[in-house]
Write an enzyme that holds these catalytic residues in place. Structure first.
Site, PDB file in Angstrom:
ATOM      1  N   GLU A  16     -17.171 -26.950 -15.706  1.00 48.78           N
ATOM      2  CA  GLU A  16     -18.638 -26.428 -15.634  1.00 48.78           C
ATOM      3  C   GLU A  16     -18.937 -25.849 -14.642  1.00 48.78           C
ATOM      4  O   GLU A  16     -18.345 -26.394 -13.271  1.00 48.78           O
ATOM      5  CB  GLU A  16     -19.459 -27.758 -15.885  1.00 48.78           C
ATOM      6  CG  GLU A  16     -20.834 -27.583 -15.914  1.00 48.78           C
ATOM      7  CD  GLU A  16     -21.689 -28.744 -16.357  1.00 48.78           C
ATOM      8  OE1 GLU A  16     -22.569 -28.758 -16.833  1.00 48.78           O
ATOM      9  OE2 GLU A  16     -21.039 -29.751 -16.328  1.00 48.78           O
ATOM     10  N   LYS A  31     -26.609 -24.244 -21.851  1.00 48.83           N
ATOM     11  CA  LYS A  31     -26.415 -25.692 -21.999  1.00 48.83           C
ATOM     12  C   LYS A  31     -27.693 -26.186 -22.756  1.00 48.83           C
ATOM     13  O   LYS A  31     -29.047 -25.711 -22.188  1.00 48.83           O
ATOM     14  CB  LYS A  31     -26.402 -26.311 -20.805  1.00 48.83           C
ATOM     15  CG  LYS A  31     -25.845 -27.801 -20.853  1.00 48.83           C
ATOM     16  CD  LYS A  31     -25.364 -28.477 -19.584  1.00 48.83           C
ATOM     17  CE  LYS A  31     -24.942 -29.686 -19.695  1.00 48.83           C
ATOM     18  NZ  LYS A  31     -24.485 -30.508 -18.533  1.00 48.83           N
ATOM     19  N   CYS A  86     -20.167 -30.402 -21.662  1.00 48.17           N
ATOM     20  CA  CYS A  86     -20.366 -31.724 -20.710  1.00 48.17           C
ATOM     21  C   CYS A  86     -21.437 -32.669 -21.616  1.00 48.17           C
ATOM     22  O   CYS A  86     -20.942 -33.385 -22.511  1.00 48.17           O
ATOM     23  CB  CYS A  86     -20.874 -31.616 -19.460  1.00 48.17           C
ATOM     24  SG  CYS A  86     -20.579 -32.735 -18.141  1.00 48.17           S
ATOM     25  N   SER A 141     -11.559 -53.973  12.397  1.00 50.50           N
ATOM     26  CA  SER A 141     -11.863 -55.022  12.949  1.00 50.50           C
ATOM     27  C   SER A 141     -10.932 -56.223  12.463  1.00 50.50           C
ATOM     28  O   SER A 141     -11.021 -57.446  13.027  1.00 50.50           O
ATOM     29  CB  SER A 141     -13.185 -55.852  12.138  1.00 50.50           C
ATOM     30  OG  SER A 141     -13.031 -55.790  10.752  1.00 50.50           O
TER      31      SER A 141
END
Length: 693
Positions: A23, A92, A153, A338
């Site tokens: 896309e 789309k 999509c 840490s």
């Protein structure tokens, strides 16, 4: 443009006659508000003109993605080209507009279904194609031997997907160009939808997806696929450092036709509405049977490859970090180490990145080799390449243990051993001098010196003294990130990595602008539970036995003095466990629960080991802490998006940051209902944690 042309070249080299890209591939999916700029569309046409005129794009049908302005409206489009001609522009129709997606902010859906209009082309395209106008809208492509339809999509994810009506009207091949991002455990949904799309309907489904970091919090996880009649026959990688990946298959159109020879399907097809067909004098098949090529290449059912969540953590954020590093043109990463599991997990992800890069170098990946030499190589030695991950780690990854009088020898030792195991350039410092200076400054100005709770101080003093240490670590981290390359005789700077997990962010269990404030956070949307699984996996997969000591350690911030009766522990400080936080997070975000609906769900889920009143107290405590710390979400370090319940305020979780944190109406209703419910708990409290998991 270069990647698109390379993909077309590879496809043709393998004998493909139809090429489908992801896309918005010309621009990249993640342009966001840049899609609203005229420049973006202009440059897209310029790139398309070069593709149309290229030698690579001749003799093959190509489906290419870009934004197109039609009648002053911006559309997300597929442009179908063949032999220097634009055949069709397909906008789309159903846009993604939830979670990380805001397509309606930039684009407008095409609402004229099964209708086409004339689109007048810009002069730069006319100069190449000789065309003045092309069809624009919802139509399909009819070749000499088959019919092809586009599904874009999100359209696959809608209840009434376009492939259904297209398939009933005789479309045999569906292309889907996607910009789908990675989330832990998400791939299964995508695969099942692609299989289901052609199981009842019959047909060939070609799915192309973006892969890599597009300058945002998302990693697009590729996994291009080809399916036939409900079966996956080819699959690409989900995580890769490759700039271009092409997945091909040789398929038999007769398989589609025989699959569709069902009476009930034929009756529905006979009454289906007609699509406009755009004809092209080109055949995808050769027109004759080539036993050598067709039988050798004809693919059968492919077993879909799924990564376990711990593998996804090892691969997705690592690929994202490499893309970010090479595109930002910085010299490496820095992290305050840490000795706890979160900074440990972040460091192991960087080490995983070094492993992937080294493997790509050994495969001869030219782009990775060029990038790694530019980032980590010596200017005087143009032939340098890493031979193992630890060598690369030593050049680009910098760790530092920032201890205080509240730090333990155990955490300092773990940090040092981990740095040695993964090869990072490690420093160790004690920052008590700076902490004391700030504390004395406050005393000099106010005349009062704050004390820890263990030394008789108030809650306000205790919290302020913890925050001093946390915030000073952030300042020191940026100082070292800017100057360590200079110390080592190099130029440039380092990106600072944060290491707050998604559960701590959700609860607000961190100091605002402490060392959780950084440039990037690879684990900011990953739960503590998943991080532990990842560390357990990496212990064996990466041959790092030191990781066992991190798994066995009790999580602690080490910001308060330890006494005979008190040792600071994260879960005790938070008033809830990490497992509970994961449950709260999913109910709040994924199931869209407010305080009351969360209570009603958990009364049923936890009712066997907690009374309704106990459940009510836990829910109220979570919402109180989340609400009063909600302002911290607005400053979260940009994190790799990996989890559906991420509280990232920037686009994904849009909520107010000023709440009435005691929720007077909601909490009152919870208390009233809880008081009237029977206590069904039968499990001993000691077993409750296992039940929650």
């Amino acid at each position: 443009m270069e990647r698109i042309l390379e993909s077309i070249r590879i496809a043709k080299e393998r004998g493909a006659t139809l090429r489908v890209g992801p896309e918005l591939e010309i621009t990249g999916y993640g342009c966001l508000d840049h899609f609203l700029e005229g420049d973006t569309c202009l440059h897209s046409w310029e790139v398309l003109a070069k593709i149309l005129d290229s030698a690579e794009a001749q003799g093959i049908l190509c489906d290419i993605g870009m934004p197109v302005v039609h009648k002053n409206v911006i559309y997300n489009c597929r442009v179908i080209i063949y032999n220097r001609q634009i055949l069709h522009i397909r906008p789309k129709m159903w846009l993604a507009n939830n979670g990380n997606y805001r397509e309606l902010r930039y684009f407008t859906p095409w609402m004229k279904h099964r209708q086409v209009e004339d689109h007048y082309l810009p002069r730069i395209i006319h100069a190449v194609t000789g065309q003045t106008k092309v069809p624009f809208g919802d139509a399909v492509i009819s070749t000499v031997d088959t019919c092809i339809g586009v599904e874009l999509c999100e359209e696959l994810f809608t209840p009434s997907s376009p492939h259904i009506l297209m398939g009933l009207d005789g479309v045999e091949i569906f292309t889907n160009s996607s910009g789908s991002h990675h989330e832990l455990r998400k791939l299964y949904t995508r695969v099942e939808l692609i299989k289901e799309a052609t199981l009842k309907l019959g047909g060939i489904y070609l799915y192309a997806n973006q892969q890599g970091c597009d300058g945002d919090r998302l990693y697009y996880d590729g996994c291009a696929m080809i399916a036939v009649n409900g079966q996956i026959v080819a699959q690409g990688s989900q995580f890769s450092l490759n700039d271009v990946e092409v997945v091909t298959a040789t398929l038999d159109l007769e398989d589609v036709r025989s699959h569709r020879a069902i009476s009930s399907r034929s009756m529905q097809a006979a009454s289906a509405e007609r699509y406009n067909r755009i004809e092209v004098d080109f055949a995808l098949s050769a027109g004759k049977f080539d036993a050598v090529r067709d039988l050798d290449d004809l693919l059968h059912t492919h077993e879909v490859r799924y990564h376990r969540p711990e593998e996804e953590i090892a691969l997705g954020p690592a690929c994202w970090l490499w893309d970010y590093l090479r595109r930002s043109r910085t010299q490496g990463y820095f992290i305050p180490l840490s000795g706890g599991i979160d900074s440990c997990a972040t460091s192991v992800i960087v080490y995983s990145m070094c492993r992937l890069v080294t493997e790509a170098v050994q495969r001869g990946d030219k782009q990775v080799i060029a990038d790694v030499r530019r980032i980590a190589g010596e200017l005087e030695d143009s032939t340098w390449l890493p031979t193992d991950p630890r060598e690369l780690s030593n050049r680009i990854f910098h760790t530092c243990y920032m201890g205080t009088e509240n730090s333990s020898t155990e955490t300092r030792g773990r940090a040092k051993e981990l740095a040695e195991a993964i090869g990072s350039y490690h420093t160790d410092l004690n920052m008590d001098l700076i902490v004391t200076a700030v504390r004395n400054l406050f005393a000099m100005v106010t005349g009062i010196k704050p004390r820890f709770r263990a030394h008789g101080g108030t809650q306000a003093e205790n919290l302020a003294l913890q925050n001093i240490q946390a915030r000073l670590r952030m300042v020191i981290a940026y100082l070292f990130a800017q100057l360590l390359p200079w110390v080592r005789g190099r130029t440039g700077g380092l990106l600072v990595l944060g290491s707050a997990n998604v559960d701590e962010s959700l609860r607000g269990y961190f100091t605002k602008y402490d060392c959780s404030s950084a440039d990037l956070n690879p684990i900011g949307a990953i739960s503590k539970t998943d991080l532990k699984r990842f560390i357990a996996y990496a212990e064996g997969a990466f041959e790092l036995p030191i990781l066992r000591s991190f798994l066995d350690a009790v999580p602690t911030a080490e910001l308060e003095p330890t006494t005979e009766t008190y040792v600071q522990a994260d879960e005790a400080d938070m008033g809830m466990t990490y497992d509970e936080l994961s449950v709260f997070g999913r109910l709040r975000k994924v199931d869209k629960c407010g305080p009351y609906s969360m209570f009603t769900k958990l009364v049923h889920q936890w009712g066997s080991f907690l009374s309704p009143v106990q459940v009510a107290e836990k829910v109220k405590h979570f919402f109180f802490e989340h609400a009063r710390n909600r302002h911290k979400m607005t400053t979260l370090t940009p994190s790799y998006h990996a989890e559906q319940y991420s509280p990232d305020d920037n686009r994904f979780d849009l909520r107010p940051f000023l709440y009435p944190s005691r929720f007077p109406w909601q909490f009152k209703k919870i208390d009233e209902v809880a008081a009237g419910l029977p206590d069904r708990s039968t499990v001993h409290p000691a077993e409750a944690k296992d039940k929650m998991e």
